[in-house]
Enzyme design. Structure first.
Site, short mmCIF file in Angstrom:
data_model
loop_
_atom_site.label_atom_id
_atom_site.label_comp_id
_atom_site.label_asym_id
_atom_site.label_seq_id
_atom_site.Cartn_x
_atom_site.Cartn_y
_atom_site.Cartn_z
N SER A 169 -9.75 -0.14 1.24
CA SER A 169 -9.89 0.54 2.53
C SER A 169 -11.13 1.41 2.66
O SER A 169 -11.29 2.10 3.67
CB SER A 169 -8.65 1.41 2.79
OG SER A 169 -8.51 2.38 1.76
N SER A 177 -7.76 -1.21 12.49
CA SER A 177 -8.63 -0.06 12.29
C SER A 177 -9.61 0.14 13.42
O SER A 177 -10.13 -0.84 13.98
CB SER A 177 -9.39 -0.22 10.97
OG SER A 177 -10.41 0.74 10.84
N ALA A 184 -4.84 -2.45 1.28
CA ALA A 184 -6.21 -2.90 1.56
C ALA A 184 -7.18 -2.25 0.58
O ALA A 184 -6.87 -1.22 -0.01
CB ALA A 184 -6.63 -2.53 2.99
N TYR A 195 -15.55 -4.50 5.61
CA TYR A 195 -14.19 -4.00 5.82
C TYR A 195 -13.73 -4.26 7.25
O TYR A 195 -12.63 -4.78 7.49
CB TYR A 195 -14.13 -2.51 5.51
CG TYR A 195 -12.85 -1.82 5.93
CD1 TYR A 195 -11.69 -1.97 5.19
CD2 TYR A 195 -12.80 -1.02 7.07
CE1 TYR A 195 -10.52 -1.33 5.55
CE2 TYR A 195 -11.63 -0.38 7.45
CZ TYR A 195 -10.50 -0.54 6.69
OH TYR A 195 -9.33 0.08 7.07
N GLY A 226 -0.68 4.56 -1.29
CA GLY A 226 -1.79 5.15 -0.57
C GLY A 226 -1.35 6.30 0.31
O GLY A 226 -0.16 6.65 0.38
N GLN A 227 -2.31 6.89 0.99
CA GLN A 227 -2.02 8.02 1.88
C GLN A 227 -0.96 7.64 2.92
O GLN A 227 0.10 8.28 3.02
CB GLN A 227 -3.30 8.46 2.60
CG GLN A 227 -3.05 9.45 3.73
CD GLN A 227 -4.28 9.74 4.57
OE1 GLN A 227 -4.85 10.80 4.47
NE2 GLN A 227 -4.70 8.79 5.40
N GLY A 280 0.81 -1.22 0.00
CA GLY A 280 0.00 0.00 0.00
C GLY A 280 0.83 1.26 0.00
O GLY A 280 0.39 2.30 0.50
N ILE A 281 2.02 1.21 -0.58
CA ILE A 281 2.92 2.37 -0.53
C ILE A 281 2.38 3.56 -1.33
O ILE A 281 2.73 4.71 -1.05
CB ILE A 281 4.33 1.99 -1.05
CG1 ILE A 281 5.35 3.10 -0.70
CG2 ILE A 281 4.32 1.69 -2.54
CD1 ILE A 281 6.79 2.72 -0.95
N ASP A 331 0.69 -8.18 -5.39
CA ASP A 331 -0.70 -8.10 -4.96
C ASP A 331 -0.86 -8.94 -3.71
O ASP A 331 -0.31 -10.05 -3.62
CB ASP A 331 -1.63 -8.61 -6.07
CG ASP A 331 -3.07 -8.21 -5.84
OD1 ASP A 331 -3.65 -8.65 -4.83
OD2 ASP A 331 -3.63 -7.46 -6.67
N ARG A 369 -5.48 12.33 1.25
CA ARG A 369 -6.61 11.43 1.41
C ARG A 369 -7.36 11.31 0.09
O ARG A 369 -7.49 12.29 -0.64
CB ARG A 369 -7.55 11.97 2.50
CG ARG A 369 -8.63 11.02 2.97
CD ARG A 369 -8.07 9.71 3.37
NE ARG A 369 -8.69 9.17 4.58
CZ ARG A 369 -8.69 7.88 4.88
NH1 ARG A 369 -8.15 7.00 4.05
NH2 ARG A 369 -9.20 7.45 6.01
N GLU A 401 -12.50 0.95 12.96
CA GLU A 401 -13.78 0.41 12.48
C GLU A 401 -14.07 -0.95 13.09
O GLU A 401 -15.23 -1.38 13.13
CB GLU A 401 -13.77 0.31 10.96
CG GLU A 401 -13.84 1.65 10.24
CD GLU A 401 -15.22 2.29 10.31
OE1 GLU A 401 -16.23 1.56 10.42
OE2 GLU A 401 -15.29 3.54 10.27
#
Length: 352
Positions: free
Chosen positions: A92, A137, A90, A161, A14-15, A11-12, A66, A196, A139
């Site tokens: 996400s 997370s 992810a 998720y 990503g944010q 996930g490099i 992947d 983001r 979540e």
């Protein structure tokens, strides 16, 4: 001469991955990132360090891969020989996970398990210790059973998720306890930034503020305005990821600000930053409601503060201002293109 540390980041692009890569390069790490093959460029967040891979005292190398491909993960472990692995990859987006539950479970839950297996196999074969970070997370707390939420608070997931993140979390704990892996989970509460994605609610709001201020947009449509979240700055939170892997013993930590505000209050901060009243521009749209809502998340970062000395440095007010300033500049560029008769970039703020 000290040995150069090698880190592998999923996930490099990503944010969080982009901020973590910058942080580790600044510490002299050799950073390896896994990216998915795409017909379009998807490295926008790391262009600054990718185009100058020897910047900031370290090195950066990207690899195609992947989380669904266990064979490739094992191959990359042997090729990179990392000292630290950060699993940030992810699907996400919580709302999207209801539309794509199986894919979400495959990438988030099974992806973590496949990566843990690759780490375990490499460590056994090479005798080199690998320290593993799992991006858990808030979540996972879902329909919260206590407030604030801390490391011992039971999970009650309310989305595919969150269910998948729970699997990844408990697999990490299991591999730590079963095989002695130096594996830690960071239970991160909402963390935002100008990087983001535009379909996440905070960025959707700040993106709209810039466009509305400059007359490029009239309204913004949102779902549950009363949802409360503990919002921090992603740039602060990636430091905590690294700090966790520097400890002698692995452990799990809540990473949060200890303050919660409602979505409508974030709207008030963002619109107020440019002198607007959010009530004039925000409209409700039931399409953005989730099948099962998470009403309140508030983290207790006491353990992180006491054990690691970590405290967030950016308030939610500063965060909102930072994001609005960034998106106001984006909107100015859009307006310049429009006024010059060019097609404007597509605005992605269609989801929450």
């Amino acid at each position: 001469m000290s040995m150069t540390r090698r880190a592998l980041i999923t996930g490099i692009t990503g944010q969080d991955g982009s901020y973590l890569a910058e942080f580790l390069l600044g510490k002299g790490y050799e950073v390896h990132g896994i990216i998915r093959r795409s017909s379009s460029f998807n490295t926008g967040r790391i262009d600054g360090i990718y185009q100058d891979p020897h910047s900031k005292g370290g090195k950066l190398k990207l690899h195609y891969g992947d989380l669904c491909d266990a064979n490739n993960l094992s191959k990359l472990m042997r090729e990179v020989r990392p000292h630290e692995v950060y699993n940030l990859g992810a699907q996400s987006h919580v709302r999207v996970s209801f539309d794509m539950p199986i894919y979400t479970a495959e990438t988030v839950g099974m992806g973590a398990l496949k990566l843990l297996e690759a780490v375990r196999d490499f460590q056994q074969e090479s005798g080199q210790q690998v320290r593993y970070y799992q991006a858990s997370s808030s979540e996972q707390y879902g329909k919260v059973v206590e407030t604030p939420q801390k490391e011992t608070t039971p999970f009650y997931p309310r989305s595919p998720y969150a269910c998948a993140k729970m699997m990844a979390h408990w697999c990490t704990v299991n591999y730590r306890e079963s095989y002695g892996l130096h594996a830690s989970c960071g239970i991160l509460f909402n963390h935002e930034s100008p990087r983001r994605g535009e379909t996440f609610v905070t960025r959707k709001i700040t993106r709209a503020v810039g466009r509305i201020k400059l007359g490029l947009q009239d309204k913004i449509f949102l779902g549950n305005l009363d949802s409360k979240r503990d919002w921090g700055f992603a740039g602060d939170y990636v430091k905590m990821m690294w700090m966790m892997l520097q400890q002698e013993k692995p452990d799990d930590y809540v990473v949060a600000t200890g303050k919660t505000i409602a979505v409508k209050e974030f709207c008030e901060l963002a619109f107020g930053h440019v002198g607007l009243d959010y009530k004039d521009f925000v409209a409700f749209d039931p399409r953005y409601l989730r099948p099962a809502e998470v009403d309140l998340l508030l983290g207790d970062p006491t353990k992180a503060k006491q054990k690691l000395g970590w405290v967030p440095t950016t308030t939610v007010e500063q965060l909102a201002g930072m994001m609005v300033d960034n998106d106001l500049e984006l909107a100015k560029r859009e307006k310049t293109l429009r006024d010059a008769g060019h097609a404007m970039p597509e605005f992605a703020g269609h989801d929450q």
